[in-house]
Design a protein around this motif. Structure first.
Motif, PDB file in Angstrom:
ATOM      1  N   LEU A  49      11.752 104.237  32.582  1.00  0.00           N
ATOM      2  CA  LEU A  49      10.578 103.864  31.805  1.00  0.00           C
ATOM      3  C   LEU A  49       9.414 103.527  32.733  1.00  0.00           C
ATOM      4  CD1 LEU A  49       9.331 103.160  29.010  1.00  0.00           C
ATOM      5  CD2 LEU A  49      10.140 100.824  29.379  1.00  0.00           C
ATOM      6  N   LYS A  50       8.237 104.071  32.423  1.00  0.00           N
ATOM      7  CA  LYS A  50       7.056 103.839  33.245  1.00  0.00           C
ATOM      8  C   LYS A  50       5.816 103.757  32.352  1.00  0.00           C
ATOM      9  CE  LYS A  50       4.300 105.857  37.002  1.00  0.00           C
ATOM     10  NZ  LYS A  50       4.151 107.017  37.938  1.00  0.00           N
ATOM     11  N   THR A  51       4.948 102.794  32.648  1.00  0.00           N
ATOM     12  CA  THR A  51       3.666 102.701  31.951  1.00  0.00           C
ATOM     13  C   THR A  51       2.657 103.565  32.685  1.00  0.00           C
ATOM     14  OG1 THR A  51       4.106 100.459  31.152  1.00  0.00           O
ATOM     15  CG2 THR A  51       1.804 101.175  31.207  1.00  0.00           C
ATOM     16  N   LEU A  52       2.114 104.563  31.998  1.00  0.00           N
ATOM     17  CA  LEU A  52       1.177 105.495  32.614  1.00  0.00           C
ATOM     18  C   LEU A  52      -0.273 105.062  32.421  1.00  0.00           C
ATOM     19  CD1 LEU A  52       2.813 108.866  31.463  1.00  0.00           C
ATOM     20  CD2 LEU A  52       3.230 107.574  33.559  1.00  0.00           C
ATOM     21  N   TYR A  53      -0.552 104.400  31.304  1.00  0.00           N
ATOM     22  CA  TYR A  53      -1.913 103.932  31.017  1.00  0.00           C
ATOM     23  C   TYR A  53      -1.765 102.590  30.315  1.00  0.00           C
ATOM     24  CZ  TYR A  53      -6.741 103.971  29.279  1.00  0.00           C
ATOM     25  OH  TYR A  53      -8.047 103.661  29.016  1.00  0.00           O
ATOM     26  N   SER A  54      -2.281 101.535  30.942  1.00  0.00           N
ATOM     27  CA  SER A  54      -2.024 100.185  30.439  1.00  0.00           C
ATOM     28  C   SER A  54      -3.002  99.754  29.349  1.00  0.00           C
ATOM     29  CB  SER A  54      -2.082  99.184  31.602  1.00  0.00           C
ATOM     30  OG  SER A  54      -3.356  99.229  32.238  1.00  0.00           O
ATOM     31  N   GLY A  55      -4.086 100.492  29.163  1.00  0.00           N
ATOM     32  CA  GLY A  55      -5.035 100.145  28.118  1.00  0.00           C
ATOM     33  C   GLY A  55      -4.572 100.620  26.754  1.00  0.00           C
ATOM     34  N   GLU A  56      -5.384 100.348  25.736  1.00  0.00           N
ATOM     35  CA  GLU A  56      -5.062 100.802  24.388  1.00  0.00           C
ATOM     36  C   GLU A  56      -5.121 102.323  24.318  1.00  0.00           C
ATOM     37  OE1 GLU A  56      -6.734  97.034  21.746  1.00  0.00           O
ATOM     38  OE2 GLU A  56      -7.822  98.939  21.745  1.00  0.00           O
ATOM     39  N   SER A  57      -4.152 102.908  23.658  1.00  0.00           N
ATOM     40  CA  SER A  57      -4.090 104.368  23.558  1.00  0.00           C
ATOM     41  C   SER A  57      -3.532 104.772  22.201  1.00  0.00           C
ATOM     42  CB  SER A  57      -3.221 104.954  24.678  1.00  0.00           C
ATOM     43  OG  SER A  57      -1.896 104.435  24.591  1.00  0.00           O
ATOM     44  N   SER A  58      -3.768 106.020  21.840  1.00  0.00           N
ATOM     45  CA  SER A  58      -3.256 106.556  20.579  1.00  0.00           C
ATOM     46  C   SER A  58      -3.422 108.064  20.599  1.00  0.00           C
ATOM     47  CB  SER A  58      -3.993 105.950  19.379  1.00  0.00           C
ATOM     48  OG  SER A  58      -5.373 106.223  19.454  1.00  0.00           O
ATOM     49  N   ASP A  59      -2.888 108.720  19.565  1.00  0.00           N
ATOM     50  CA  ASP A  59      -3.087 110.158  19.337  1.00  0.00           C
ATOM     51  C   ASP A  59      -2.731 110.991  20.571  1.00  0.00           C
ATOM     52  OD1 ASP A  59      -4.563 110.181  16.550  1.00  0.00           O
ATOM     53  OD2 ASP A  59      -5.474 108.598  17.739  1.00  0.00           O
ATOM     54  N   ILE A  60      -1.516 110.805  21.049  1.00  0.00           N
ATOM     55  CA  ILE A  60      -1.071 111.528  22.238  1.00  0.00           C
ATOM     56  C   ILE A  60      -0.810 112.989  21.902  1.00  0.00           C
ATOM     57  CG2 ILE A  60       0.719 111.678  24.006  1.00  0.00           C
ATOM     58  CD1 ILE A  60       1.235 108.707  23.594  1.00  0.00           C
ATOM     59  N   CYS A  61      -1.236 113.881  22.797  1.00  0.00           N
ATOM     60  CA  CYS A  61      -0.937 115.308  22.694  1.00  0.00           C
ATOM     61  C   CYS A  61      -0.628 115.794  24.104  1.00  0.00           C
ATOM     62  CB  CYS A  61      -2.131 116.063  22.104  1.00  0.00           C
ATOM     63  SG  CYS A  61      -1.954 117.858  22.119  1.00  0.00           S
ATOM     64  N   VAL A  62       0.622 116.159  24.365  1.00  0.00           N
ATOM     65  CA  VAL A  62       1.036 116.600  25.696  1.00  0.00           C
ATOM     66  C   VAL A  62       1.190 118.113  25.689  1.00  0.00           C
ATOM     67  CG1 VAL A  62       2.671 116.294  27.581  1.00  0.00           C
ATOM     68  CG2 VAL A  62       2.265 114.413  25.977  1.00  0.00           C
ATOM     69  N   ALA A  63       0.435 118.798  26.543  1.00  0.00           N
ATOM     70  CA  ALA A  63       0.470 120.255  26.644  1.00  0.00           C
ATOM     71  C   ALA A  63      -0.150 120.674  27.970  1.00  0.00           C
ATOM     72  CB  ALA A  63      -0.289 120.900  25.482  1.00  0.00           C
ATOM     73  N   LYS A  64       0.238 121.834  28.440  1.00  0.00           N
ATOM     74  CA  LYS A  64      -0.326 122.380  29.683  1.00  0.00           C
ATOM     75  C   LYS A  64      -0.198 121.393  30.840  1.00  0.00           C
ATOM     76  CE  LYS A  64      -2.210 125.895  29.646  1.00  0.00           C
ATOM     77  NZ  LYS A  64      -1.676 127.277  29.785  1.00  0.00           N
ATOM     78  N   ASP A  65       0.959 120.728  30.937  1.00  0.00           N
ATOM     79  CA  ASP A  65       1.213 119.750  31.994  1.00  0.00           C
ATOM     80  C   ASP A  65       0.143 118.657  32.039  1.00  0.00           C
ATOM     81  OD1 ASP A  65       3.549 121.013  32.806  1.00  0.00           O
ATOM     82  OD2 ASP A  65       2.492 122.328  34.208  1.00  0.00           O
ATOM     83  N   THR A  66      -0.383 118.323  30.886  1.00  0.00           N
ATOM     84  CA  THR A  66      -1.456 117.348  30.792  1.00  0.00           C
ATOM     85  C   THR A  66      -1.226 116.464  29.568  1.00  0.00           C
ATOM     86  OG1 THR A  66      -3.000 118.953  31.750  1.00  0.00           O
ATOM     87  CG2 THR A  66      -3.967 117.035  30.667  1.00  0.00           C
ATOM     88  N   ILE A  67      -1.573 115.192  29.696  1.00  0.00           N
ATOM     89  CA  ILE A  67      -1.514 114.272  28.570  1.00  0.00           C
ATOM     90  C   ILE A  67      -2.927 114.078  28.046  1.00  0.00           C
ATOM     91  CG2 ILE A  67      -0.851 111.976  27.767  1.00  0.00           C
ATOM     92  CD1 ILE A  67       0.974 111.788  30.250  1.00  0.00           C
ATOM     93  N   PHE A  68      -3.140 114.456  26.801  1.00  0.00           N
ATOM     94  CA  PHE A  68      -4.417 114.201  26.124  1.00  0.00           C
ATOM     95  C   PHE A  68      -4.202 113.011  25.188  1.00  0.00           C
ATOM     96  CE2 PHE A  68      -4.052 118.716  27.074  1.00  0.00           C
ATOM     97  CZ  PHE A  68      -5.232 118.962  27.762  1.00  0.00           C
TER      98      PHE A  68
END
Length: 422
Positions: free
Chosen positions: A313-332
């Motif tokens: 388990l790893k925290t990648l972004y510690s701020g508030e986040s939502s609406d994740i879309c992972v594609a093309k080796d990228t996290i949107f």
């Protein structure tokens, strides 16, 4: 006989050499009424109020005095009516403006209340996707083949962002499936034939596993169910409240509500080997390249990732986040729950970059393009670096992309579809 003069005020006959009227004292020098702009203004003028010496008031002809007073009274009443009319119009404008503002506010509140709050409580999602079934599907002529990413998402069972946005539509390579409160429908892709209802169940988070369709059933308290792709062989696989069901590499991943606790779990499609991977309230779960990406609502809405077995388990972004879309080796993802600006970063959390300033929700991916909706439900799509932004539709929520066609829930309650690929 000398010529006589008639008093223009009282009509008395006076001597020819008289300067003032012997009766009322009015001047006899002017024997014709004054003319202004071609009209007889004397008709509306007041009689003289003093005699030549100014010693006493002269009432003149009583009938004329009464007439003039009546005219003045009517003029005063008219002025009052005009003032009342102006005040009333202003008041009605204020009331209309206030009423319109209240109506718009009520419409916004109604629209917000009618949309599923995926980031709040499980109860909010139970009545989601209650919209009217289509009887036909749009024929889409595609001039571009799937890119490798889109094909990989399809082979995984359903696109991860489709799942995040409700998964109420799914494409297995031959049939397009979608669901509403009336049941599950399917139609052959690129066919003009009418869609056929294959089940009365209300399904979302749909995934294809071989010749079977797995989904969460709103009519059965969000239990995980399955059936054959023709609608036969219905079966409840796991009878707990679940959401974001995702199939990957012979495992079913999902979140469940276990009393007061939310847990990320996985199990085999037959319901065996159930395991809890992480006890937390998560939303926007994406499975990509052997990692699970999600927003941890128990950790300030941070964006996290872990291995498929729950380790690492790893925290990648510690701020508030939502609406994740992972594609093309990228996290949107959208950052900050208020502004919801659109960001991108690498899979390890490095290279954080804002690509769109402005509210972005329901982010999805297809063939090199991102699509998202703003706070008003206006749908946009753009390149993965945020360039080439174009408006696509209005009043859109929860867009799901299957076979190059974007399905979206409208405020009217219908599902509409149109091609994203020209």
């Amino acid at each position: 006989m000398d010529a006589k003069k008639r008093c223009p005020n009282c009509g008395c006959i006076c001597e020819a050499d008289s300067v003032f009227c012997e009766e009322c004292g009015a001047s006899l020098e002017q024997t014709k009424p004054p003319v202004q702009n071609g009209e007889n203004s004397w008709k509306n003028s007041a009689p003289p109020v003093t005699n030549a010496g100014g010693s006493k008031a002269a009432s003149g002809n009583p009938k004329k005095v009464g007439f003039i007073l009546l005219i003045l009274l009517l003029a005063a009443l008219l002025a009052v009516l005009v003032l009342l009319l102006v005040w009333n119009v202003g008041l009605r404008k204020e009331q209309t403006s206030a009423g319109q503002e209240a109506l718009e506010t009520a419409q916004v509140m109604t629209a917000e209340a009618s949309q599923p709050a995926l980031e709040t409580t499980a109860e909010d999602t139970e009545t989601h996707f209650q919209f009217v079934a289509k009887t036909t599907t749009a024929v889409t002529t595609r001039s571009a083949a799937d890119d490798a990413e889109t094909q990989a998402l399809r082979e995984a069972g359903n696109g991860a962002s489709n799942i995040v946005n409700g998964g109420y539509a799914y494409f297995d390579g031959t049939y397009i499936y979608w669901s509403d409160s009336n049941g599950i429908y399917r139609v052959v892709s690129n066919s003009a034939e009418d869609a056929v209802r294959i089940s009365a169940e209300s399904a979302y988070y749909m995934n294809g596993v071989g010749d079977q369709l797995y989904f969460v059933d709103a009519d059965r308290n969000n239990a995980i169910c399955k059936m054959n792709v023709d609608g036969s062989g219905f079966e409840v696989v796991y009878d707990m409240y679940c959401y974001e069901l995702t199939y990957d590499q012979d495992w079913l991943y999902f979140s469940r509500v276990n009393g007061d606790t939310h847990e990320i779990c996985r199990m085999k499609p037959d319901g065996s080997q159930l395991a809890v991977l992480k006890a937390c309230e998560e939303w926007y779960m994406n499975i990509y390249a052997d990692r699970i990406y999600f927003c941890n609502f128990d950790d300030g809405l941070s964006l996290c990732a872990m291995n498929l077995d729950g380790s690492g388990l790893k925290t990648l972004y510690s701020g508030e986040s939502s609406d994740i879309c992972v594609a093309k080796d990228t996290i949107f993802f959208s950052a900050d729950r208020t502004s919801r600006d659109l960001y991108r970063m690498n899979l390890d959390g490095s290279g954080v970059q804002k690509i769109h300033s402005g509210y972005a929700r329901f982010t999805n991916y297809v063939d090199g393009m991102l699509c998202f909706a703003d706070e008003k439900g206006t749908l946009y799509y753009c390149d993965t670096d945020g360039s080439g932004l174009q408006q696509r539709a209005a009043n859109v929520t929860y867009p799901v992309i299957v076979d190059g066609v974007l399905y979206c829930e409208k405020e009217s309650g219908f599902v509409e579809s149109f091609s994203l690929i020209q």
